[in-house]
Write an enzyme that holds these catalytic residues in place. Structure first.
Site, mmCIF file in Angstrom:
data_model
loop_
_atom_site.group_PDB
_atom_site.id
_atom_site.type_symbol
_atom_site.label_atom_id
_atom_site.label_comp_id
_atom_site.label_asym_id
_atom_site.label_seq_id
_atom_site.Cartn_x
_atom_site.Cartn_y
_atom_site.Cartn_z
ATOM 1 N N TYR A 155 0.805 -1.230 0.000
ATOM 2 C CA TYR A 155 0.000 0.000 0.000
ATOM 3 C C TYR A 155 0.839 1.283 0.000
ATOM 4 O O TYR A 155 0.650 2.149 -0.868
ATOM 5 C CB TYR A 155 -0.948 0.007 1.208
ATOM 6 N N LYS A 187 1.326 4.372 -3.137
ATOM 7 C CA LYS A 187 1.001 5.804 -3.114
ATOM 8 C C LYS A 187 2.244 6.650 -3.456
ATOM 9 O O LYS A 187 2.123 7.714 -4.052
ATOM 10 C CB LYS A 187 0.413 6.193 -1.755
HETATM 11 N N1 LIG Z 1 -9.298 6.364 4.713
HETATM 12 C C1 LIG Z 1 -8.083 6.898 4.895
HETATM 13 O O1 LIG Z 1 -7.646 7.157 6.025
HETATM 14 C C2 LIG Z 1 -7.235 7.204 3.695
HETATM 15 C C3 LIG Z 1 -5.998 7.837 3.938
HETATM 16 C C4 LIG Z 1 -5.191 8.146 2.851
HETATM 17 C C5 LIG Z 1 -5.613 7.867 1.568
HETATM 18 N N2 LIG Z 1 -6.814 7.233 1.364
HETATM 19 C C6 LIG Z 1 -7.200 6.951 -0.030
HETATM 20 O O2 LIG Z 1 -8.481 7.491 -0.274
HETATM 21 C C7 LIG Z 1 -9.144 6.739 -1.304
HETATM 22 C C8 LIG Z 1 -10.539 6.359 -0.842
HETATM 23 O O3 LIG Z 1 -10.407 5.492 0.269
HETATM 24 P P1 LIG Z 1 -11.507 5.339 1.401
HETATM 25 O O4 LIG Z 1 -10.810 5.485 2.688
HETATM 26 O O5 LIG Z 1 -12.695 6.139 1.100
HETATM 27 O O6 LIG Z 1 -11.803 3.756 1.235
HETATM 28 P P2 LIG Z 1 -13.126 2.917 0.956
HETATM 29 O O7 LIG Z 1 -14.263 3.407 1.776
HETATM 30 O O8 LIG Z 1 -12.684 1.506 1.070
HETATM 31 O O9 LIG Z 1 -13.451 3.271 -0.565
HETATM 32 C C9 LIG Z 1 -12.646 2.811 -1.596
HETATM 33 C C10 LIG Z 1 -13.424 2.945 -2.871
HETATM 34 O O10 LIG Z 1 -12.604 2.474 -3.963
HETATM 35 C C11 LIG Z 1 -13.385 1.582 -4.717
HETATM 36 N N3 LIG Z 1 -12.581 0.643 -5.487
HETATM 37 C C12 LIG Z 1 -11.634 -0.214 -5.047
HETATM 38 N N4 LIG Z 1 -11.155 -0.925 -6.073
HETATM 39 C C13 LIG Z 1 -11.810 -0.505 -7.184
HETATM 40 C C14 LIG Z 1 -11.767 -0.860 -8.550
HETATM 41 N N5 LIG Z 1 -10.958 -1.821 -9.005
HETATM 42 N N6 LIG Z 1 -12.572 -0.197 -9.414
HETATM 43 C C15 LIG Z 1 -13.407 0.763 -8.978
HETATM 44 N N7 LIG Z 1 -13.517 1.125 -7.696
HETATM 45 C C16 LIG Z 1 -12.721 0.489 -6.816
HETATM 46 C C17 LIG Z 1 -14.277 0.884 -3.712
HETATM 47 O O11 LIG Z 1 -15.353 0.249 -4.368
HETATM 48 P P3 LIG Z 1 -16.023 -1.144 -3.841
HETATM 49 O O12 LIG Z 1 -17.109 -0.722 -2.896
HETATM 50 O O13 LIG Z 1 -16.534 -1.766 -5.093
HETATM 51 O O14 LIG Z 1 -14.925 -1.924 -3.172
HETATM 52 C C18 LIG Z 1 -14.691 2.086 -2.883
HETATM 53 O O15 LIG Z 1 -15.708 2.797 -3.512
HETATM 54 C C19 LIG Z 1 -8.221 5.543 -1.586
HETATM 55 O O16 LIG Z 1 -7.431 5.800 -2.731
HETATM 56 C C20 LIG Z 1 -7.339 5.480 -0.342
HETATM 57 O O17 LIG Z 1 -6.102 4.862 -0.598
HETATM 58 C C21 LIG Z 1 -7.634 6.912 2.384
#
Ligand SMILES: NC(=O)c1ccc[n+]([C@@H]2O[C@H](COP(=O)([O-])OP(=O)(O)OC[C@H]3O[C@@H](n4cnc5c(N)ncnc54)[C@H](OP(=O)(O)O)[C@@H]3O)[C@@H](O)[C@H]2O)c1
Length: 241
Positions: A164, A168
């Site tokens: 992961y 990034k």
């Molecule tokens: N949460 C944090 O603390 C955090 C911190 C830093 C960065 N981020 C980044 O923020 C972004 C959103 O994360 P989140 O925390 O909101 O996570 P999340 O709630 O798990 O949402 C991730 C989203 O990505 C979608 N996804 C995953 N694989 C996919 C694919 N192959 N095609 C299309 N959609 C796909 C998921 O869809 P499904 O429902 O179909 O799985 C879901 O809608 C990510 O890039 C993550 O790395 C998050």
């Protein structure tokens, strides 16, 4: 051509992506909810429409060429162009991710979604973005992708995660390469760090809300024409690479 600003957010059925779509919808924009799971996508679209946003569903798996091609056709048919692409979809991959014991397949899967997926979607959508007067691309990165933070004692970068975190870092580097190639165009491309937000991604352990995490992506999606490109930003400003 429509005066309304058109955006596509990948992975917008939940978490930070949903809140980005909601925030852009609240600006009066037409927002494509890119998501692979039909039920979760349609539930998100219904919720956004109920909140007054001009949302539409875009079936989209960022790892699938055919799905991405179909998504381009759908956006083109619905709006004729794209103003803003937010590459938000991301996965952490299976745990544990210690470098000395990780299954290489885990690394490959994470890079396929978090990096190659961004390149695949961006390149497919570029012809539509080039039709916009002010195109913006926002790549959802993470503070754990900052090598400066990873190598600064005392910096909070979470557990060791050889799939992961480097995915990034890779995405940040890819963002810079896009910005360099596109520097003589009107396309601004930047990476965003949302902070540690409570979502499915981390078992809702994050300390910020998904809405707070969405704010930086919305800011980069709404940059003025003289805004930065090739940068990495959070709510506080520039994040060290
Ligand atoms: N949460 C944090 O603390 C955090 C911190 C830093 C960065 N981020 C980044 O923020 C972004 C959103 O994360 P989140 O925390 O909101 O996570 P999340 O709630 O798990 O949402 C991730 C989203 O990505 C979608 N996804 C995953 N694989 C996919 C694919 N192959 N095609 C299309 N959609 C796909 C998921 O869809 P499904 O429902 O179909 O799985 C879901 O809608 C990510 O890039 C993550 O790395 C998050």
């Amino acid at each position: 051509m429509s005066e309304q600003t058109i955006a596509l957010v990948t992975g917008a059925n939940k978490g930070i992506g949903y809140e980005i779509a909601a925030g852009l919808g609240a600006l009066g924009w037409r927002v494509g909810v890119g998501a692979r799971d039909e039920e979760r996508r349609e539930t998100a679209v219904a919720k956004l429409l109920a909140a007054g946003a001009d949302a539409f569903g875009v079936p989209l798996d960022v790892t699938d060429d055919a799905s991405v091609t179909d998504a381009v056709r759908l956006v083109e048919g619905s709006s004729g162009r794209l103003d803003v692409l937010v590459n938000n979809a991301g996965i952490t991959g299976a745990a544990p991710q210690l470098p000395t014991s990780v299954d290489p397949a885990t690394v490959r899967t994470v890079v396929e979604t978090n990096v190659i997926g961004v390149i695949r979607v961006t390149n497919a959508m570029l012809p539509l973005l080039r039709r916009s007067p002010s195109p913006r691309i926002v790549n959802m990165s993470s503070g754990v992708g900052s090598l400066t933070r990873q190598t600064t004692p005392g910096s909070e970068t979470g557990p060791i995660a050889v799939a992961y975190s480097p995915s990034k870092t890779f995405l940040n580097a890819v963002t810079v390469q896009y910005a360099k190639e596109l520097q003589d165009t009107n396309i601004l491309v930047n990476a965003a760090c949302p902070g540690y937000c409570a979502t499915d991604l981390n078992g809702f352990r994050g300390v910020r809300t998904p809405e707070q995490g969405a704010a930086i992506a919305i800011r980069l999606a709404t940059l003025p024409d003289d805004g930065p490109t090739g940068g990495f930003f959070d709510d506080e400003g520039e994040v060290p690479w």
